[in-house]
Scaffold this motif. Structure first.
Motif, PDB file in Angstrom:
ATOM      1  N   LYS B   4       0.705  -0.803   0.116  1.00 12.53           N
ATOM      2  CA  LYS B   4      -0.313   0.136   0.220  1.00 12.53           C
ATOM      3  C   LYS B   4       0.764   1.532  -0.110  1.00 12.53           C
ATOM      4  O   LYS B   4       0.580   2.547   0.379  1.00 12.53           O
ATOM      5  N   VAL B 173     -11.952  -7.089  -6.846  1.00 15.82           N
ATOM      6  CA  VAL B 173     -11.489  -6.049  -7.389  1.00 15.82           C
ATOM      7  C   VAL B 173     -12.425  -5.661  -8.607  1.00 15.82           C
ATOM      8  O   VAL B 173     -13.129  -6.617  -9.642  1.00 15.82           O
ATOM      9  N   LEU B 174     -12.894  -4.284  -8.412  1.00 17.16           N
ATOM     10  CA  LEU B 174     -13.923  -4.248  -9.044  1.00 17.16           C
ATOM     11  C   LEU B 174     -13.788  -2.960 -10.717  1.00 17.16           C
ATOM     12  O   LEU B 174     -13.526  -1.829 -10.511  1.00 17.16           O
ATOM     13  N   ASP B 186     -14.008  -0.957   2.454  1.00 19.67           N
ATOM     14  CA  ASP B 186     -12.321  -0.850   2.471  1.00 19.67           C
ATOM     15  C   ASP B 186     -11.898  -1.682   1.819  1.00 19.67           C
ATOM     16  O   ASP B 186      -9.906  -1.659   1.033  1.00 19.67           O
ATOM     17  N   ASP B 187     -11.814  -3.080   1.750  1.00 15.66           N
ATOM     18  CA  ASP B 187     -10.818  -4.019   1.473  1.00 15.66           C
ATOM     19  C   ASP B 187     -10.989  -4.605  -0.312  1.00 15.66           C
ATOM     20  O   ASP B 187     -10.915  -6.080  -1.153  1.00 15.66           O
ATOM     21  N   VAL B 188     -11.947  -3.347  -1.128  1.00 17.71           N
ATOM     22  CA  VAL B 188     -12.665  -3.969  -1.715  1.00 17.71           C
ATOM     23  C   VAL B 188     -11.715  -2.641  -2.975  1.00 17.71           C
ATOM     24  O   VAL B 188     -12.080  -1.822  -2.909  1.00 17.71           O
ATOM     25  N   TYR B 189     -11.394  -3.266  -4.402  1.00 16.66           N
ATOM     26  CA  TYR B 189     -10.726  -1.977  -5.133  1.00 16.66           C
ATOM     27  C   TYR B 189     -11.262  -1.909  -6.352  1.00 16.66           C
ATOM     28  O   TYR B 189     -12.205  -2.931  -7.091  1.00 16.66           O
TER      29      TYR B 189
END
Lengths: 211, 211
Positions: B4, B173-174, B186-189
């Motif tokens: 990060k 991941v989207l 928070d844990d999805v991009y």
DNA sequence: TAGATTGTTAATCGATTAACAATC
DNA sequence: TAGATTGTTAATCGATTAACAATC
């Protein structure tokens, strides 16, 4: 009216503000505070207020913003109060999607009035209501339509050539979907949308999962 | 391998570097300096070198970079060394373009393996080689395919619902093409591509011509 | 007047660029 | 060694955010 003082980042957020304001208007909301906008847009209230300062005063202290008034004034600033004419070069997958999309989406204000392709087989067929013309007709049609916006949706190898033609014929605002870096004179505004890069960018995050 | 520490802006430039390096490799160039890259990419040589520092040392002082070596190492860092599986939800104009595009464009490494739509009329027909399935099958197919990437190309009103389904089924991941702001954990991009905003942004510049 | 919310200044944060020592 | 170019630190620039005085 040429403000090179307004940062690009601010300009790019304006249509976002407009979208939310349209929604609020549709719901019948008359007054809104920057705080209320914060959640809807996903941006800080302060940023919204700061952005507005580039264009004047829009709210009433202690009260908020009158939705309809703010909407109208921002529309004018963005150029969203009237339609602008665009031409589309390239009738491949992306070009076709854009052409169809443009016919449907009425509130976008960018109106594609002509579509061009180099492929003789495509010339004559239509996308939306618009007949595809041969790329050779570009100079002539630019002269006729006097379009403000040129949309480049040709393959990478053809992008430079098409861009040159557009610039030679005095077009100043371009949107490029071809996956190449285009060199352009200072007085031309070029915006790039690179779907391959967007997809590739996802790869990094799918192997380095976020926090 | 979850850094990060690497800024988003740097990540977004990596595929750009790769593209130019691929071109150089195809031309048979073996060694390249950051200076030579500067013009080809349209970015400062210093920025290129600075960006690389996040990942290690790649060049030889006084000489430059070995094209093939740099390419391979960057590919690995980007996740471009292997194919990742994606699913596409929405077979409208944009979805169709992406689906077709994806079949053609082999070096993209994001491989769409399934396409979904809510419209019964579309279910059963194909885009590229892929048969469109009903949205109801999403959870089942996610379980089967274990895709890393979800591409949302449904209308704005359906985007929230679809996003919830994808997240419930553990997708991280989207890529969103729907013109709405999506709230995600928070844990999805989530990466957004908003064609309407891109078009609208042009309007400002077409009335405030650049310098 | 008290409460609220704007417009704007000042502080912070991050990204880009310049400069240069390291080193091939 | 002299020339070239990297890797990296330091300076600059710009954008975001926090804070608050202005004022409805």
């Amino acid at each position: 009216m040429k403000d090179k003082t307004v940062p690009d980042s601010v300009i790019r957020r304006l249509p976002l503000y407009l979208r939310v304001l349209e929604e609020l208007k549709a719901k019948g909301t008359e007054i809104v505070s920057s705080q209320q906008l914060e959640d809807r847009i996903g941006l800080k209230a302060t940023q919204f207020r700061k952005d507005l300062t580039y264009f004047g005063e829009f709210g009433v202290r202690g009260v908020g913003y009158e939705v309809d008034d703010l909407l109208n004034r921002l529309k004018k600033i963005c150029g969203l109060n009237e339609e602008k004419t665009a031409i589309l070069i390239g009738a491949g997958h992306i070009g076709t999607a854009l052409g169809n999309f443009n016919q449907v989406n009425n509130n976008c204000k960018v109106r594609i009035k002509a579509i061009f392709d180099k492929d003789e087989d495509k010339v004559g067929s239509t996308i939306g209501q618009i007949e595809i013309q041969h790329t050779d007709k570009l100079p002539q049609m630019i002269d006729e339509l006097d379009p403000q916006i040129g949309i480049i949706a040709v393959p990478a190898r053809a992008a430079h050539e098409i861009t040159d033609i557009l610039i030679e014929n005095d077009m100043k605002v371009l949107l490029n979907f071809a996956p190449v870096h285009l060199d352009i004179p200072d007085d031309v505004y070029l915006q790039g949308v690179d779907l391959t890069l967007e997809l590739q960018n996802l790869l990094y995050y799918s192997q380095n999962v976020v926090e």
